[in-house]
Scaffold this active site. Structure first.
Site, short mmCIF file in Angstrom:
data_model
loop_
_atom_site.label_atom_id
_atom_site.label_comp_id
_atom_site.label_asym_id
_atom_site.label_seq_id
_atom_site.Cartn_x
_atom_site.Cartn_y
_atom_site.Cartn_z
N HIS A 202 0.97 -1.27 0.15
CA HIS A 202 0.07 -0.09 0.03
C HIS A 202 0.91 1.29 -0.01
O HIS A 202 0.26 2.36 -0.23
CB HIS A 202 -0.93 0.17 1.10
CG HIS A 202 -0.37 0.30 2.40
ND1 HIS A 202 0.53 -0.36 3.20
CD2 HIS A 202 -0.03 1.57 3.13
CE1 HIS A 202 0.98 0.03 4.34
NE2 HIS A 202 0.55 1.20 4.28
C1 UD1 Z 1 -1.99 5.96 5.72
C2 UD1 Z 1 -0.55 6.03 6.17
C3 UD1 Z 1 0.44 5.18 6.11
C4 UD1 Z 1 -0.25 3.95 6.73
C5 UD1 Z 1 -1.53 3.49 6.38
C6 UD1 Z 1 -2.08 2.36 6.85
C7 UD1 Z 1 -0.26 8.46 5.93
C8 UD1 Z 1 0.48 9.92 5.19
N1 UD1 Z 1 -0.15 7.44 5.51
O1 UD1 Z 1 -1.61 5.50 4.27
O2 UD1 Z 1 1.71 5.65 6.87
O3 UD1 Z 1 0.84 2.76 6.58
O4 UD1 Z 1 -2.42 4.60 6.41
O5 UD1 Z 1 -2.95 1.73 5.95
O6 UD1 Z 1 -0.82 9.15 6.95
N2 UD1 Z 1 -9.04 5.05 1.03
C9 UD1 Z 1 -10.35 4.60 0.99
N3 UD1 Z 1 -11.07 4.22 2.23
C10 UD1 Z 1 -10.30 4.36 3.44
C11 UD1 Z 1 -9.16 5.03 3.48
C12 UD1 Z 1 -8.36 5.12 2.26
O7 UD1 Z 1 -10.86 4.32 -0.03
O8 UD1 Z 1 -11.07 4.00 4.49
C13 UD1 Z 1 -8.44 5.27 -0.20
C14 UD1 Z 1 -8.44 6.83 -0.66
O9 UD1 Z 1 -8.52 6.97 -2.23
C15 UD1 Z 1 -7.31 7.58 -0.26
C16 UD1 Z 1 -6.27 6.53 -0.43
O10 UD1 Z 1 -6.94 5.21 0.23
O11 UD1 Z 1 -7.10 8.49 -1.04
C17 UD1 Z 1 -5.02 6.79 0.79
O12 UD1 Z 1 -5.47 6.82 1.97
P1 UD1 Z 1 -4.68 7.66 3.12
O13 UD1 Z 1 -5.20 7.53 4.52
O14 UD1 Z 1 -4.25 9.09 2.54
O15 UD1 Z 1 -3.30 7.04 2.98
P2 UD1 Z 1 -2.82 5.51 3.21
O16 UD1 Z 1 -2.37 5.06 2.19
O17 UD1 Z 1 -4.17 4.76 3.86
N1 UDP Z 2 -4.09 -5.67 8.61
C1 UDP Z 2 -5.28 -6.21 8.92
N2 UDP Z 2 -6.20 -6.38 7.55
C2 UDP Z 2 -5.66 -6.56 6.39
C3 UDP Z 2 -4.28 -6.00 6.34
C4 UDP Z 2 -3.67 -5.61 7.45
O1 UDP Z 2 -6.14 -6.17 9.88
O2 UDP Z 2 -6.37 -6.62 5.41
C5 UDP Z 2 -3.35 -5.26 9.88
C6 UDP Z 2 -2.20 -6.11 10.13
O3 UDP Z 2 -2.41 -7.27 10.96
C7 UDP Z 2 -1.19 -4.93 10.76
C8 UDP Z 2 -1.71 -3.74 10.26
O4 UDP Z 2 -2.96 -3.96 9.64
O5 UDP Z 2 -1.50 -5.15 12.07
C9 UDP Z 2 -1.10 -2.97 9.29
O6 UDP Z 2 -1.46 -1.91 8.81
P1 UDP Z 2 -1.16 -1.47 7.26
O7 UDP Z 2 -0.40 -2.34 6.79
O8 UDP Z 2 -2.15 -0.82 6.59
O9 UDP Z 2 -0.22 -0.01 7.99
P2 UDP Z 2 1.44 0.30 8.35
O10 UDP Z 2 1.74 -0.99 9.59
O11 UDP Z 2 2.29 -0.14 7.25
O12 UDP Z 2 1.60 1.44 8.75
#
Ligand code: UD1
Ligand code: UDP
Length: 353
Positions: A202
């Protein structure tokens, strides 16, 4: 005392679960959800399965550019913090919710307490690296998960308020293993134990450009075994945008994100993990599953030093080679604490009074 905890993204709900429970034993917690993640499978499901209390506030900021998202959070958080006057503000990890929580609190002269302090990738092109550096430098209490993170802070001149408490994700993982083992998701997906790779991708560096994302998907297609891939909504969106969703290799099964226990069940059952996630690299290590990290660096270097994590980047050949041949043998050190980090954090928070 009253602690305002700021969460907003999937991994923060997971980290907050044990800490919130410990805080509430002796103190009041005000739980603020920024609304950064909002899909049921990215947010609400974690509150349900991990017994997290309903947030007192949901700021509903939603998605947006970094500036817009962070700015909206700052404005809305400031209002809540001014009204509620907590004794301290607790932030987790390195997302935009972390940055906003730390900044809003510090500007109001409220002590900032940072869970997962001191992590560094030394790659300032990662948004998370910027968020962490700022949050750490604004914090009064810094809860470090590893010795490396304590050292990182020392090199930046931060020694006061630094506490090595262990990793709250280890607390949750240990407490959740039994429940995860009861889940029947392998059966539901027709997966044989130790007969598949679990993948998550992601990070912007992996998915926001077509080339790395296509390279990763090609590698999954060539690795020679089933790959189950619970896809983050960012990744799903990019696959559609780049026209890659129509060319998913036949051995790769893309599914919606799953809840925490189902995810751990998939992880424990897998032969290898391929990921760019911070949390998932650690969980693979906790449960002794070899991890292939689809990045050029990692914050969790203990997993690499102990031989359980191969950091290979996004090149197809490198990923395929690691998925086929990487075989850890090293013993695991006790780098992530003793599973009681949350208790230590709750006790240290009381010193703020
Ligand atoms: C964010 C965090 C990242 C973390 C990740 C965990 C920042 C800069 N990044 O990244 O560090 O590892 O969360 O998962 O804070 N979207 C949906 N539904 C949701 C949430 C997001 O559709 O409920 C889509 C939207 O198109 C959005 C994109 O995902 O633009 C990215 O979401 P965003 O929260 O900006 O960043 P993450 O990639 O989720
Ligand atoms: N995770 C989850 N469901 C999923 C993918 C990940 O519950 O489909 C959990 C995973 O066990 C871990 C956390 O989400 O604890 C990691 O989140 P993510 O990879 O979104 O963020 P990061 O750790 O890179 O910030």
């Amino acid at each position: 005392m009253r602690i305002a905890s700021v969460v907003g993204a999937r991994p923060q709900f997971i980290k907050a679960a044990p800490v919130s429970r410990e805080i509430r034993r002796h103190n009041e917690e005000l739980l603020i959800h920024t609304g950064q993640h909002y899909d049921d499978l990215m947010s609400d499901v974690f509150f349900r399965v991990l017994d997290l209390p309903e947030p007192d506030y949901n700021l509903e900021v939603g998605s947006g550019t970094h500036a817009r998202q962070t700015g909206e959070m700052l404005m809305r958080l400031e209002e809540v913090l001014v009204d509620e006057k907590p004794d301290a503000v607790l932030v987790y990890g390195d997302t935009n919710s972390t940055l906003s929580g730390a900044l809003a609190a510090a500007k109001l002269h409220l002590p900032v307490c940072h869970v997962e302090a001191g992590l560094r990738s030394f790659n300032r092109r990662m948004p998370e690296e910027l968020n962490r550096v700022v949050a750490d430098h604004l914090s009064t209490l810094l809860f470090c998960p590893t010795e490396t993170s304590v050292e990182n802070l020392k090199k930046e001149g931060i020694e006061k308020g630094v506490h090595l408490v262990g990793d709250v994700m280890y607390d949750v993982a240990l407490a959740s293993a039994q429940e995860a083992r009861k889940r029947d998701i392998l059966h539901r997906l027709g997966l044989a134990p130790k007969g598949y790779v679990l993948a998550t991708v992601h990070r912007p560096a992996s998915v926001d450009d077509r080339a790395p994302l296509a390279s990763i998907l090609r590698a999954f297609g060539e690795c020679g075994e089933p790959v189950v891939f619970p896809a983050h909504p960012r990744t799903r969106g990019r696959m559609r945008e780049f026209g890659l969703d129509a060319h998913v290799p036949s051995n790769v099964r893309i599914i919606d994100p799953v809840d925490y226990f189902d995810f751990l069940a998939l992880l424990i059952g897998s032969r290898k993990v391929a990921t760019d996630s911070g949390g998932v690299q650690k969980e693979a290590y906790f449960f002794g599953v070899p991890c292939v990290t689809l990045r050029d660096e990692t914050e969790w270097i203990e997993t690499v030093e102990d031989g359980w994590n191969a950091v290979v980047g996004t090149d197809t050949g490198d990923i395929v080679h690691a998925l086929r041949n990487f075989n850890p043998r090293g013993t695991k050190s006790k780098s992530f604490g003793d599973g009681h980090a949350a208790e230590k954090i709750a006790a240290l928070l009381e010193t703020i009074r």
